[in-house]
Scaffold this motif. Sequence first.
Motif, PDB file in Angstrom:
ATOM      1  N   ARG A  40       0.833  -1.206   0.000  1.00  0.00           N
ATOM      2  CA  ARG A  40       0.000   0.000   0.000  1.00  0.00           C
ATOM      3  C   ARG A  40       0.868   1.257   0.000  1.00  0.00           C
ATOM      4  N   SER A  50      -8.764  -4.792  10.286  1.00  0.00           N
ATOM      5  CA  SER A  50      -8.868  -3.435   9.754  1.00  0.00           C
ATOM      6  C   SER A  50      -9.931  -2.724  10.569  1.00  0.00           C
ATOM      7  N   ASN A  86     -13.057  -1.010  -0.317  1.00  0.00           N
ATOM      8  CA  ASN A  86     -11.602  -1.176  -0.441  1.00  0.00           C
ATOM      9  C   ASN A  86     -11.199  -2.164  -1.533  1.00  0.00           C
ATOM     10  N   MET A 140      -6.938   1.505  -1.374  1.00  0.00           N
ATOM     11  CA  MET A 140      -7.797   0.487  -1.976  1.00  0.00           C
ATOM     12  C   MET A 140      -6.961  -0.508  -2.777  1.00  0.00           C
ATOM     13  N   ALA A 156     -14.793   5.802  -0.771  1.00  0.00           N
ATOM     14  CA  ALA A 156     -13.960   5.817   0.444  1.00  0.00           C
ATOM     15  C   ALA A 156     -14.820   6.033   1.682  1.00  0.00           C
ATOM     16  N   TRP A 165     -12.845  -7.552   3.113  1.00  0.00           N
ATOM     17  CA  TRP A 165     -13.080  -6.781   1.892  1.00  0.00           C
ATOM     18  C   TRP A 165     -14.491  -6.239   1.789  1.00  0.00           C
ATOM     19  N   VAL A 193      -9.032   4.543   3.523  1.00  0.00           N
ATOM     20  CA  VAL A 193     -10.449   4.170   3.408  1.00  0.00           C
ATOM     21  C   VAL A 193     -11.082   4.051   4.786  1.00  0.00           C
ATOM     22  N   GLU A 194     -10.371   3.419   5.728  1.00  0.00           N
ATOM     23  CA  GLU A 194     -10.905   3.305   7.085  1.00  0.00           C
ATOM     24  C   GLU A 194     -11.044   4.684   7.742  1.00  0.00           C
ATOM     25  N   THR A 205      -6.202   2.125   6.917  1.00  0.00           N
ATOM     26  CA  THR A 205      -5.915   2.712   5.604  1.00  0.00           C
ATOM     27  C   THR A 205      -6.681   4.025   5.513  1.00  0.00           C
TER      28      THR A 205
END
Length: 551
Positions: free
Chosen positions: A40, A79, A192, A267, A187, A158, A105-106, A103
């Motif tokens: 990542r 996650s 993700n 992602m 997002a 996922w 996204v989180e 991440t």
Amino acid sequence: MYTLKTLIFITTLLILTQSSVALSRPEAIESLLKRLDSRRASSSVQESAAIAVLNRLLPSHIHSFVFEIVSKDVCRGHSCFLINNYYKKSSGNGPEISIKGTTAVEIASGLHWYLKYQCGAHVSWDKTGGVQIASIPRPGSLPLVKDKGVMIQRPVPWNYYQNVVTSSYSYVWWNWERWEKELDWMALQGINLPLAFTGQEAIWHKVFMNFNITTEDLNDFFGGPAFLAWARMGNLHSWGGPLPHNWLDQQLCLQKQILSRMLELGMTPVLPSFSGNVPAALKKIFPSANITRLGDWNTVDKNPRWCCTYLLNPSDPLFVEIGEAFIRQQVKEYGDVTDIYNCDTFNENSPPTSDPAYISSLGAAVYKAMSRGDKDAVWLMQGWLFYSDSAFWKPPQMQALLHSVPFGKMIVLDLFAEAKPIWKNSSQFYGTPYVWCLLHNFGGNIEMYGILDAISSGPVDARTSDNSTMVGVGMCMEGIEQNPVVYELMSEMAFRSGKPQVLEWLKTYSHRRYGKAVRQVVAAWDILYHTVYNCTDGIADHNTDFIVKFP
């Protein structure tokens, strides 16, 4: 009846697979996750990407939040996102809320969660209400979170997004400005694992040129922009075309922007791979290749000018050669951005024989083409065929395909799980990892419709069932920008370990959406919940609205 040879093959396959699964299921998926995590974007890049999402969504509050990427160790191996009050060291208008995530996204998901459940804000597509943020207090007055804050873990790794036809129903005319909005929405919803299909014709143009296919040949092969999805699947050819070369170049440039943003957000994009669909000219150039012409697929007047495409058999050595070339060309153009590739070579195109040994060899060849181009490749496959062509895909045929690749190298999308789940009647896809998906929308239809009870309970039931192989949730609507309540709830299921009480959830949803609690609105949603939004009529395709009918 199956031959003795076939039955022996099936028995041997089952024994080998079961022993392999018992030893390797956790290790295989964990190994894939660790490999993807290690590649990542850096923490600083992802934190900057999350800040940019905030700036586009709520620029007035750009200094009200502090974002930080943390390891999964902070989230007990999962996650997650964490929301806490930010304790200022000095007075003034500084940060108020701290959001940490594994991440970007989180982090964005945590921001969305805070804005929804602490501030009463609502974020949707522009065509379904858009961003409604009037309820968010001014900077310096944001509501505090209680006690030790909030930690929300993903129960499965996922959250997948898109259908292979969404590109034609909804995305085809988008520019970067519209894509940027969608990527922000993705997002915020916690997606993700998105499909990234834009620009693949430009890749195919370069690949097929190396096999002596001319631009004129490709003009007869590629569909027009609005029909790309069906041309890609081998349902039709050249209808709506040809594609101008400058359009190919523009789409390739757009794809690179899309992929760059996906990677900045943490992602994992899913890229296309070779499914066997080839130009007619390839049969002349390689006369000995195992290429068959398919029958008509709902094409205008069954005209061969548009129908009856050509399929290269995966058992032919040329299949692996072309498939490898396509993967390598993508890596050359985009870099090493993913290990997950979509392929639906049997989607509404049944194999020529139901012999499990033959089907297994076809599956192995499809995977071989991917792995030759990317040694770590994982095959992501839509499970639609197991529902749409259930008369062909009986247990022996399903097992032969699903077990034709090493364990952990195939992930199946249980595409229509909210209405027609396959996992229940296939022993969890015979041990193959799968994603519980909401299909919901066919053809971009805008009818008010959904099954909220199934959405709120289905993913939890699947994940907690005995011997579950579920590794994700997903949204696979054919067309977007309709029925926002359905997707609001479904996106939350990526972060919910238990089943929400839908009527209570709808009260908070309607409060956010309409800006305040209104007794009549609550009563209306109670009616909608017990009717069109829990429609259990068993009809898969809701396309009967008068508004979409011709006079």
